[in-house]
Design an enzyme around this catalytic site. Structure first.
Site, PDB file in Angstrom:
ATOM      1  N   ASP A 153     -17.073 -73.640  65.891  1.00 45.75           N
ATOM      2  CA  ASP A 153     -17.596 -72.899  67.031  1.00 45.75           C
ATOM      3  C   ASP A 153     -18.713 -71.977  66.540  1.00 45.75           C
ATOM      4  O   ASP A 153     -19.155 -72.072  65.398  1.00 45.75           O
ATOM      5  CB  ASP A 153     -16.479 -72.118  67.724  1.00 45.75           C
ATOM      6  N   ASP A 194     -15.012 -69.426  62.943  1.00 48.40           N
ATOM      7  CA  ASP A 194     -13.608 -69.140  62.627  1.00 48.40           C
ATOM      8  C   ASP A 194     -12.731 -70.328  63.029  1.00 48.40           C
ATOM      9  O   ASP A 194     -11.663 -70.538  62.457  1.00 48.40           O
ATOM     10  CB  ASP A 194     -13.118 -67.841  63.272  1.00 48.40           C
ATOM     11  N   SER A 252     -17.570 -65.921  69.729  1.00 51.95           N
ATOM     12  CA  SER A 252     -16.872 -67.086  69.193  1.00 51.95           C
ATOM     13  C   SER A 252     -17.284 -68.365  69.919  1.00 51.95           C
ATOM     14  O   SER A 252     -18.415 -68.787  69.840  1.00 51.95           O
ATOM     15  CB  SER A 252     -15.365 -66.857  69.242  1.00 51.95           C
ATOM     16  N   ASP A 298     -19.055 -68.856  65.635  1.00 49.00           N
ATOM     17  CA  ASP A 298     -18.896 -67.941  64.502  1.00 49.00           C
ATOM     18  C   ASP A 298     -18.070 -68.542  63.372  1.00 49.00           C
ATOM     19  O   ASP A 298     -17.743 -67.863  62.404  1.00 49.00           O
ATOM     20  CB  ASP A 298     -18.280 -66.625  64.962  1.00 49.00           C
TER      21      ASP A 298
END
Length: 468
Positions: free
Chosen positions: A252, A256, A92, A254
């Protein structure tokens, strides 16, 4: 093993191919017959995906491999591919030297509670249900996941815009489909060299003019650190301020998480963005799930419309779990995780970006919307330590006899007449996170100094070398 958001840590130390192999074995042994697997842009991702997939298959699970995609694409794809679980190989917002694994249920929520413990127990005990050589799971490629993700976001947000515009339509679109809606905004998207470049596709489909920053996938994150903070997003702030852009979006690694910059180039506080999303999602009598470190500004904003908050432990999985209650219509974290449970229980940065653009198109400039949120003096910081849990335990021992109102549901929270402070161990990094809030600046600063002083004292007590 599991933190607030899956398993994360330095490659070769906390996270290894052996661990990924065991996670795959454990997930399959817990009964997942088909598992969707994806990864972010990190250099170590492909090797970990191979190990994870091997573990899944040798315990009988079929693997649907998505390749490099945003984490919310993996979570959504569990349903699309009729799977039982999903696993994203990602760290992440952590540094490029880290990686990790995050697990998703069949309704797109993160593993928490008994689901998480079942996997952890099997790994600790080495207890796996291996299958015969001719019963190994298959591995196939899911080729349309990104396209389906974009389509799902566009359709949901376009339908909302058409239903709510009532004369406030800036773009003038008349159709109900995503391609017929024109939000009429100029948006800058900073993907941070991660997997969030699909946000630009979704926003363009919604009629936005989009400029991108760091859209090239590169798991070394050369443009900026992966975490979308005000400091790390200075380039985004400058670009938005120097152009006619209506807002800026930052993700960020990834995708999410989603953070935002208003048209003046100001980076919005996470609590302010949470209050805006919550107020737009909730009606009187409904609740919004937020973690224990959320500003009371969110409570105040919701109280004005007859709605309220319900507090959870920090971590999007805990927030998502609370949204299963029928009157909880939205969940969010100040760090940038936003959950609309009627659409998905995974924090979806692309969905959040499109939702924010729709809100601005419908209700006006983001800086004016943010100015309508009554803020309360609040300060957050991180203290580095390799003994984070011991430090928090030491703080808990110190405050137990000094304060009447102490909560230990997640770290140590102390409430006093003037405000509150919270000391908790990060679930993803070697940090102790400190938050303090009060009605006036001087009282907030006093609480903040008290909290940070307790943490520094504890750090010296349990790990003297950390302060050298």
């Amino acid at each position: 093993m599991f933190g607030t958001s899956g398993i994360r840590g330095p490659i070769g130390e906390t996270v290894t191919a052996e661990l990924a192999l065991d996670v795959g074995r454990a997930v399959a042994s817990e009964g997942a017959d088909r598992v969707v697997v994806g990864r972010d842009t990190r250099e170590t991702g492909p090797a970990l995906v191979d190990a994870l997939s091997a573990g899944l298959r040798e315990c009988g699970s079929d693997v649907v491999s998505l390749g490099e995609v945003p984490t919310p694409t993996v979570a959504r794809a569990v349903e699309w591919y009729d799977a039982d679980a999903g696993v994203t190989v990602t760290a992440s917002h952590n540094p490029a030297s880290d990686n990790g694994l995050k697990l998703w249920t069949d309704d797109g929520a993160a593993y928490v509670g008994t689901r998480q413990e079942g996997v952890a127990d099997r790994i600790r005990q080495g207890r796996y249900d291996f299958v015969a050589w001719d019963e190994y799971g298959d591995r196939t490629r899911g080729r349309d996941a990104r396209t389906r993700h974009v389509r799902a976001v566009v359709d949901a947000v376009a339908a909302e815009y058409v239903a709510n515009r009532d004369g406030a339509d800036r773009g003038g679109g008349t159709g109900a489909g995503g391609d017929a809606v024109d939000l009429g905004l100029d948006v800058v998207v900073d993907a941070g060299n991660g997997s969030g470049r699909i946000t630009a596709r979704a926003l363009r489909r919604l009629g936005c003019s989009v400029e991108t920053i760091a859209a090239e996938p590169d798991g070394t994150f050369p443009s900026r650190p992966s975490e979308p903070t005000a400091e790390n997003c200075e380039t985004l702030r400058r670009v938005v301020a120097a152009t006619d852009a209506d807002l800026g979006i930052a993700h960020d690694g990834d995708a999410d998480r989603m953070r935002a910059v208003d048209g003046l180039g100001e980076f919005l506080a996470g609590d302010t963005l949470l209050a805006l999303f919550a107020r737009d999602a909730a009606d009187a009598g409904e609740r919004v799930a937020v973690p224990i470190d959320t500003s009371i500004a969110v409570d105040t904003t919701l109280e004005a419309i007859g709605a309220s908050t319900t507090h959870t432990r920090v971590g999007d999985g805990h927030v998502a779990e609370r949204t299963r209650e029928s009157d909880v219509v939205f969940g969010g974290e100040p760090s940038g995780a936003w959950i609309w449970p009627d659409l998905t229980r995974c924090p979806d940065g692309t969905l959040a970006a499109a939702k924010l653009a729709e809100l601005v198109a419908r209700r006006g400039p983001l800086d004016r919307l943010a100015a309508g949120v009554e803020t309360v003096p609040l300060r957050r910081t991180n203290v580095e330590t390799d003994a984070k849990r011991e430090v928090v335990e030491h703080v808990a021992e110190r405050v137990g006899d000094r304060y009447a109102n102490v909560t230990t549901v997640d770290g140590v929270r102390v409430d006093v007449d003037a405000g509150w402070f919270l000391v908790r161990a990060s679930g993803t990094q070697p940090l102790v996170r400190v938050t303090a809030e009060a009605g006036v600046d001087s009282e907030m600063e006093s609480l903040f100094e008290t909290a940070t002083g307790l943490v520094e004292e504890a750090r010296e007590a349990v790990a003297p070398a950390a302060s050298d």
